[in-house]
Enzyme design. Structure first.
Site, short mmCIF file in Angstrom:
data_model
loop_
_atom_site.label_atom_id
_atom_site.label_comp_id
_atom_site.label_asym_id
_atom_site.label_seq_id
_atom_site.Cartn_x
_atom_site.Cartn_y
_atom_site.Cartn_z
N GLY A 14 1.03 -1.54 0.14
CA GLY A 14 -0.03 0.09 -0.08
C GLY A 14 0.82 1.43 0.01
N ASN A 16 1.46 3.19 -2.56
CA ASN A 16 0.67 3.99 -3.52
C ASN A 16 -0.75 4.32 -2.74
OD1 ASN A 16 1.54 4.33 -6.38
ND2 ASN A 16 2.01 2.24 -5.94
N ARG A 67 -13.99 -15.81 -9.94
CA ARG A 67 -13.70 -14.46 -10.20
C ARG A 67 -15.02 -13.49 -10.42
NH1 ARG A 67 -10.05 -13.29 -15.35
NH2 ARG A 67 -8.81 -14.01 -14.15
N MET A 92 -3.71 -6.73 -7.02
CA MET A 92 -3.48 -8.09 -7.81
C MET A 92 -4.32 -8.94 -8.07
SD MET A 92 -0.57 -6.76 -7.90
CE MET A 92 0.99 -6.16 -7.23
N ILE A 94 -7.59 -9.66 -10.93
CA ILE A 94 -8.37 -9.28 -12.48
C ILE A 94 -9.95 -9.53 -12.09
CG2 ILE A 94 -8.55 -9.92 -14.69
CD1 ILE A 94 -5.56 -10.52 -14.86
N LEU A 95 -10.46 -8.34 -12.38
CA LEU A 95 -11.85 -8.52 -12.43
C LEU A 95 -12.53 -8.91 -13.49
CD1 LEU A 95 -12.38 -5.40 -10.07
CD2 LEU A 95 -12.37 -7.77 -9.32
N HIS A 111 0.46 1.39 -13.06
CA HIS A 111 1.36 0.07 -13.58
C HIS A 111 2.69 0.61 -13.36
CE1 HIS A 111 2.21 -3.79 -15.53
NE2 HIS A 111 3.11 -3.04 -16.25
N GLU A 149 -11.66 -3.70 -19.38
CA GLU A 149 -11.54 -5.35 -19.44
C GLU A 149 -10.26 -5.77 -19.96
OE1 GLU A 149 -13.61 -3.53 -21.08
OE2 GLU A 149 -13.07 -4.18 -23.35
N ASP A 152 -4.48 -3.75 -18.12
CA ASP A 152 -3.54 -2.81 -18.51
C ASP A 152 -3.67 -2.25 -19.94
OD1 ASP A 152 -1.99 -3.33 -16.08
OD2 ASP A 152 -0.64 -4.76 -16.93
C1 GAR Z 1 3.19 -1.12 -7.68
O1 GAR Z 1 4.44 -0.96 -7.97
C2 GAR Z 1 2.10 -1.04 -8.39
O2 GAR Z 1 2.27 -0.24 -9.47
C3 GAR Z 1 2.12 -2.61 -8.72
O3 GAR Z 1 2.27 -3.14 -7.57
C4 GAR Z 1 3.12 -2.33 -6.85
C5 GAR Z 1 2.09 -2.28 -5.36
O4 GAR Z 1 2.94 -1.45 -4.37
N1 GAR Z 1 1.08 -2.84 -9.47
C6 GAR Z 1 1.04 -3.76 -10.39
O5 GAR Z 1 2.09 -4.39 -10.91
C7 GAR Z 1 -0.27 -4.08 -11.03
N2 GAR Z 1 -0.37 -4.72 -12.29
P1 GAR Z 1 2.21 -0.92 -3.34
O6 GAR Z 1 1.17 -1.88 -2.70
O7 GAR Z 1 3.09 -0.52 -2.23
O8 GAR Z 1 1.32 0.29 -3.81
#
Ligand code: GAR
Length: 212
Positions: A14, A16, A67, A92, A94-95, A111, A149, A152
């Site tokens: 978390g 971000n 899912r 992480m 996919i919906l 991403h 859908e 990325d």
């Molecule tokens: C981040 O680098 C985010 O961009 C990536 O996972 C990390 C999560 O870190 N997301 C993906 O790869 C999705 N395809 P965080 O939990 O510390 O934010």
């Protein structure tokens, strides 16, 4: 302008989410208000960050569910919280398509690479940076985009590039991409959305009257 209710979907550390919390604390989310943190795992440290900041949390375990079932439960929760914008911040899972129909151009993903490189199913977290180093590209970075859908694959809102260094490891690269790209781009994109500054036309996202 009416406030926009922002739900953040997480699965792990978390950082971000923390960048969004810090931005809100500085008054940098514009009309955005963090109203819910929804985790796909009860172990996610992101939940602690949310609780420390007084943001309501919900857990919907991904494990052991189809899912479609998981997606339905997520949608029910987002409706319950009257969500205007969904942010995938290290989510992480996919919906299923039902989600993207309801939240078309109202869900943002971060991403850790320059889409359309190093993205799609299987490209997540540290694996992305391992692939970047293995391939030998000289630039990498982060992308914030509307989620659809196609994993990325939605319209790109913001991107930032940085140099790959000869002595980078997946871990050093991940850290630098997070610090210098993701943690800046994500709050900025959320603010632009919440302040009504994004216009989407097909694959193109136009940013209106940005003040820096
Ligand atoms: C981040 O680098 C985010 O961009 C990536 O996972 C990390 C999560 O870190 N997301 C993906 O790869 C999705 N395809 P965080 O939990 O510390 O934010």
């Amino acid at each position: 302008m009416a406030g926009k209710r922002v739900a953040v979907l997480v699965s792990g550390g978390g950082t971000n989410l923390q960048a969004l919390i810090d931005a809100q604390g500085r008054g940098d989310l514009g009309a955005g208000e963090l109203t819910l943190v929804l985790s796909s795992s009860s172990d996610a440290y992101a939940l602690t960050r949310a609780r420390n900041s007084g943001i309501p949390t919900r857990v919907i375990e991904r494990k052991g569910k189809k899912r479609e079932t998981f997606t339905r439960l997520v949608l029910e929760t987002l409706r319950e919280y009257e969500t205007d914008l969904v942010v995938f911040a290290g989510f992480m899972v996919i919906l299923s398509p039902e989600f993207f129909a309801e939240f078309e151009n109202r869900a943002i993903n971060v991403h850790p690479a320059l889409i359309p490189s190093f993205c799609g199913e299987g490209f997540y977290g540290l694996h992305v940076h391992e692939q970047v180093l293995q391939y030998g590209v000289k630039l990498t970075g982060a992308t914030v985009h509307f989620a659809n859908e196609v994993t990325d694959g939605g319209p790109i809102i913001l991107q930032k590039a940085i140099d790959v260094r000869d002595d980078d490891t997946p871990e050093t690269l991940q850290r630098r991409v997070m610090e210098t790209c993701e943690w800046q781009l994500l709050p900025k994109a959320v603010r632009l959305f919440c302040d009504g500054k994004l216009r989407v036309e097909g694959r193109h996202v136009y940013i209106m009257e940005e003040h820096e």
